[in-house]
Design an enzyme around this catalytic site. Structure first.
Site, PDB file in Angstrom:
ATOM      1  N   ASP A   1      33.328  59.445  54.153  1.00 17.97           N
ATOM      2  CA  ASP A   1      33.518  60.071  55.458  1.00 17.97           C
ATOM      3  C   ASP A   1      34.863  60.765  55.557  1.00 17.97           C
ATOM      4  OD1 ASP A   1      31.125  59.397  57.001  1.00 17.97           O
ATOM      5  OD2 ASP A   1      31.762  57.324  56.685  1.00 17.97           O
TER       6      ASP A   1
ATOM      7  N   ASP B   1      22.879  57.805  59.785  1.00 21.12           N
ATOM      8  CA  ASP B   1      24.288  57.440  59.637  1.00 21.12           C
ATOM      9  C   ASP B   1      24.841  56.931  60.960  1.00 21.12           C
ATOM     10  OD1 ASP B   1      26.904  57.175  58.886  1.00 21.12           O
ATOM     11  OD2 ASP B   1      27.312  59.326  58.710  1.00 21.12           O
TER      12      ASP B   1
HETATM   13  C1  DX5 Z   1      31.107  57.804  61.436  1.00 22.20           C
HETATM   14  C2  DX5 Z   1      30.725  57.904  59.982  1.00 22.20           C
HETATM   15  C3  DX5 Z   1      29.762  56.846  59.518  1.00 22.20           C
HETATM   16  C4  DX5 Z   1      30.273  55.440  59.646  1.00 22.20           C
HETATM   17  C5  DX5 Z   1      29.235  54.467  59.242  1.00 22.20           C
HETATM   18  O1  DX5 Z   1      31.943  58.843  61.757  1.00 22.20           O
HETATM   19  O2  DX5 Z   1      30.116  59.154  59.724  1.00 22.20           O
HETATM   20  O3  DX5 Z   1      29.394  57.116  58.179  1.00 22.20           O
HETATM   21  O4  DX5 Z   1      31.401  55.204  58.854  1.00 22.20           O
HETATM   22  O5  DX5 Z   1      29.734  53.180  59.466  1.00 22.20           O
HETATM   23  P1  DX5 Z   1      28.865  52.112  60.273  1.00 22.20           P
HETATM   24  O6  DX5 Z   1      27.642  51.873  59.417  1.00 22.20           O
HETATM   25  O7  DX5 Z   1      29.774  50.928  60.341  1.00 22.20           O
HETATM   26  O8  DX5 Z   1      28.512  52.703  61.593  1.00 22.20           O
HETATM   27 ZN    ZN Z   2      29.207  59.400  57.705  1.00 27.22          ZN
END
Ligand code: DX5
Ligand code: ZN
Length: 228
Positions: free
Chosen positions: A36, A179
């Site tokens: 990310d 996501d």
């Molecule tokens: C949010 C990101 C996600 C996030 C996912 O901005 O794009 O990929 O890190 O993490 P979880 O699964 O903890 O929501």
């Molecule tokens: Zn992400």
């Protein structure tokens, strides 16, 4: 439907020890690592850039799924490709048809994959619907971009199902990646609605045994897929 793929999001791990984060993904049998990248403009957080991706690339052979939550992707596309990204995902909110085409040429010219992401409240724009055959992964976000550890916005489920329907109707090979907030408790619903690539930050790295969490998430998703 395409195979289930698990994509741990390293943002949920100790950012001072990302080497261990990618090792966990490898040990757990993940299909790809979700990276990310946030620039502090597109979303209210700043994470890491191409230098970090490059350093991790030397330590891991898994597919690198780089999620660019940045306002000016064209400016950085070559640097993330040089760093070793395999799939570069751009956000529809900062693009239009011609801008997408430019990014597409830059990525495909180097033999890599293009993803397109939408925030929970964003519908797929018409320019994207006209270009679905160029997109290898549609990323449907189920949290607002910025942080790991938020809970999934279930109101996105009808949109997810609609997008899966469009992809199936057109016979396209695109993966549909979900996501945000994916956990063992909701992954079955996500798969039933058409998600097949499952990003999990807290759902993997927040667990006591993150290596095992990857295979458990996969098993739960596979079971739901059989029933779907
Ligand atoms: C949010 C990101 C996600 C996030 C996912 O901005 O794009 O990929 O890190 O993490 P979880 O699964 O903890 O929501
Ligand atoms: Zn992400």
């Amino acid at each position: 439907m395409n195979d289930i793929k698990i994509a741990p999001s390293i943002l949920a791990w100790d950012l001072g020890d990302l080497e261990r984060a990618v090792e966990i993904s490898v040990e757990g049998g993940a299909d790809q690592v979700h990276l990310d990248v946030i620039d502090g403009h597109f979303a209210p957080n700043i994470t890491f850039g191409p230098g970090t991706v490059k350093a991790l690339r030397r330590r891991c052979d898994l597919k690198f799924d780089t999620h660019l939550m940045i306002d000016t992707p064209l400016q950085y596309v070559d640097r993330f490709l040089d760093a070793g990204s395999d799939l570069l995902t751009f956000h529809a909110e900062v693009l239009d048809g011609p801008r997408f085409d430019e990014l597409y040429r830059a990525v495909k010219g180097r033999g890599k994959e293009v993803g397109l992401a939408i925030k929970p409240k964003t519908e797929l724009p018409s320019w994207a619907l006209e270009r679905l055959d160029k997109i290898s992964t549609l990323v449907v976000m189920t949290v607002n971009p910025g942080f790991s550890g938020q809970s999934m916005d279930m109101s996105v489920m009808p949109k997810l199902q609609k997008i899966r329907g469009i992809v199936m109707d057109r016979g396209l090979p695109a993966d549909i990646e979900v996501d945000g907030g994916v956990e063992p408790e909701n992954v079955g619903e996500v798969v039933k609605r058409g998600g097949n690539v499952l990003v999990a930050g807290a759902g993997v790295y927040g667990k006591k045994d993150p290596v095992r969490a990857i295979s458990e998430l996969r098993e739960t998703a596979e079971r739901a897929r059989v029933k779907a």
